[in-house]
Design an enzyme around this catalytic site. Structure first.
Site, PDB file in Angstrom:
ATOM      1  N   LYS A 173       0.857  -1.180   0.000  1.00 13.98           N
ATOM      2  CA  LYS A 173       0.000   0.000   0.000  1.00 13.98           C
ATOM      3  C   LYS A 173       0.897   1.235   0.000  1.00 13.98           C
ATOM      4  O   LYS A 173       1.603   1.494   0.969  1.00 13.98           O
ATOM      5  CB  LYS A 173      -0.888   0.051   1.240  1.00 13.98           C
ATOM      6  N   GLU A 183      10.971   1.224   9.476  1.00 11.53           N
ATOM      7  CA  GLU A 183      11.925   2.328   9.267  1.00 11.53           C
ATOM      8  C   GLU A 183      11.167   3.600   9.594  1.00 11.53           C
ATOM      9  O   GLU A 183      10.246   3.972   8.863  1.00 11.53           O
ATOM     10  CB  GLU A 183      12.386   2.369   7.811  1.00 11.53           C
ATOM     11  N   CYS A 188      13.887  11.479   6.483  1.00 11.97           N
ATOM     12  CA  CYS A 188      14.056  10.929   7.825  1.00 11.97           C
ATOM     13  C   CYS A 188      15.487  11.113   8.320  1.00 11.97           C
ATOM     14  O   CYS A 188      15.728  11.131   9.516  1.00 11.97           O
ATOM     15  CB  CYS A 188      13.673   9.455   7.824  1.00 11.97           C
ATOM     16  N   GLU A 244      10.657  15.948  15.493  1.00 16.28           N
ATOM     17  CA  GLU A 244      11.099  15.839  14.098  1.00 16.28           C
ATOM     18  C   GLU A 244      10.519  17.044  13.335  1.00 16.28           C
ATOM     19  O   GLU A 244       9.336  17.351  13.488  1.00 16.28           O
ATOM     20  CB  GLU A 244      10.571  14.526  13.516  1.00 16.28           C
TER      21      GLU A 244
END
Ligand code: NAP
Length: 475
Positions: free
Chosen positions: A168, A244, A278, A379
């Site tokens: 997906k 991840e 990331c 983040e």
């Protein structure tokens, strides 16, 4: 959607829109899948598994080579599509397509390096054999920020190992995913081996992927919150898991480093993909003796960055994925400003002229960042470089490690001993030493702590899709 070798509509027949984040234009429609479509995809992957896992490693390698050739031949079309759908500047899209294709050729080779071993027994009339076998049907969920390479980083090793897959892609970038599936279908990957379900609501798909007993492994790339939730569900079904997840990378400039060189590196790295990576540096620790020169250079560089449509010449920073991303960064920058940060460059949403239709934030440098500011811990995922001045060289590794994340870290120093101490002391999965690009298909990629479990790429990448079978032979 692509199920059992056919391009199909969703069972309920509905679609969702795909838009260009730079212009707001609708650029396509994709089938809006639901639980029953995910089940149909798993049916196909399950039915295809036995035959696919019985192909020789050489056959699987040949198909991955062919897919690599096709992706390379189509690289310019794929790069344009990526810029239109995801927003990154065309040069960066070209680099991502190359990186994505690298996983196909790397795992085309690794397919042939999977082998077992004969092991000694303490009994003279016994022999042991241990071999690696594919885990089975793999469910994959991927993010929008690297919409082609995040697919091949999973599909390359899964196919090489002999697994079948249901995938997906992110709602924001299904056209890139469709183009990857076209490459694999045209390369001759048999029906049912790879299947794609697209959806505007990911939850029912995730529920099926983590609850269907035929799925033996979940591989996910995305946010830490969603990754933890899916991993917890998969654990209930004893699925193997690779996740991840997010990062909060430190970038340390030691007093012996050249601050101008380091600032050029930081300016190049931080603004890649508009900071939506990331492994993007989120905390720039610069020694107080060098922070003046560092800030001067990074501000000059960032001030020159041109934002806009990634297809236009000279654009170095594209749009953010959506309005919510701009709002989150606005709030982080406002919080830092209120708590005393300097904002020498940028600092706000861009709405003038051609920026009006897209989701743009000005490339920004923040100075005098302190631990009480949100941006110090959260983040960022945007084009904002927060600079922290530090004085104690012995403490800076502890400061850098003071995060729940552990994906990437960067170090600038001219001393071998400092480089080695930093490499050993930093609790992160990927460390760049005077290097702003410490990634490649040929090396392991992945994080520690809240940044995830497992490694993709390198020799280790294929192990995530294999399990061990032991045979005892009485002779
Ligand atoms: P996200 O919201 O977690 O989405 C990632 C994927 O998960 C998308 O396909 C999304 O579908 C799907 N998803 C979301 N909620 C779900 C649910 N309840 N059940 C099943 N699937 C669900 O993350 P994102 O914001 O797109 O991506 C950015 C994050 O990814 C950042 O934190 C970044 O650091 C991380 N990332 C990590 C790596 C790495 O290798 N470590 C690489 C790239 C990105 P929809 O698109 O439909 O929401």
């Amino acid at each position: 959607m692509f199920i059992d070798g056919e391009w199909v509509e969703a069972h309920r027949g509905t679609h969702f829109e795909v838009t260009n984040p730079a212009t707001g234009d609708v650029i396509g429609h994709m089938p809006d899948g639901a639980a029953s479509d995910a089940i149909a995809a798993i049916d196909a992957a399950d039915a295809a598994f036995t035959d696919w896992s019985n192909t020789t490693a050489y056959e699987r390698s040949r198909l991955l080579y062919r897919a690599w050739e096709l992706m390379t031949e189509r690289s310019e079309q794929l790069a344009e599509l990526m810029t239109i759908e995801q927003g990154k500047p065309i040069k960066a899209s070209r680099a991502e397509v190359k990186y994505a294709a690298d996983f196909l050729i790397w795992f085309a080779e690794e397919a042939k390096r999977v082998h077992g071993e004969w092991l000694p027994s303490q009994r003279p009339n016994q022999r042991f054999l241990s071999v690696k076998v594919p885990v089975g049907v793999v469910a994959a969920i991927t993010p929008w920020n690297y919409p082609i390479s995040m697919l091949t980083r999973k599909m390359g090793p899964a196919l090489a190992a002999g697994c079948t897959m249901v995938l997906k892609p992110a709602e924001a970038t299904p056209l890139c995913a469709r183009a990857v599936f076209e490459v694999l279908a045209d390369a001759g990957v048999p029906a049912g081996v790879v299947n794609m379900v697209t959806a505007s609501d990911p939850r029912p798909i995730g529920e099926v992927f983590t609850s269907d007993a035929r799925v033996k492994k979940l591989t996910f790339t995305g946010s830490t919150a969603v990754g933890k939730m899916l991993a917890a569900r998969a654990a209930g079904n004893l699925q193997r898991v690779s996740v991840e997840l997010g990062g909060h990378a430190p970038f340390i400039v030691f007093p012996d480093a050249d601050p101008v060189h380091a600032a050029k590196g930081a300016a190049a790295l931080k603004f890649l993909n508009a900071g939506q990576a990331c492994i993007s540096p989120n905390r720039l620790y610069v020694h107080e003796s060098k922070v003046g020169a560092f800030n001067e250079t990074i501000c000059q560089r960032v001030g020159r960055l041109q934002t806009g449509n990634g297809l236009d010449d000279g654009v170095g920073v594209g749009p953010l994925v959506n309005d919510a991303a701009v709002t989150k960064i606005e709030a982080q920058v406002e919080d830092a400003r209120e708590r005393g940060a300097g904002v020498p460059v940028g600092g706000g949403r861009l709405t003038d002229g051609a920026h009006a239709a897209g989701h743009f934030f000005a490339p920004t440098v923040l100075t005098d960042i302190t631990p009480d500011m949100r941006i110090y811990r959260e983040e960022t995922f945007g084009p904002v470089a927060p600079v922290i001045s530090y004085d104690d060289v012995d403490q800076v590794i502890d400061l850098a490690n003071d995060t729940d994340y552990g994906l990437a870290a960067y170090v600038y120093t001219n001393q071998m001993s400092t480089a080695l101490r930093a490499f050993e002391g930093l609790r992160f999965g990927i460390i760049g030493i005077n290097d702003v690009n410490p990634t490649s298909a040929s090396v392991p990629f992945g994080g520690m702590g809240d940044s995830g479990i497992g490694r993709e790429g390198g020799h280790e990448g294929i192990n995530e899709y294999l399990e061990t079978k032991t045979g005892g032979f009485a002779i």
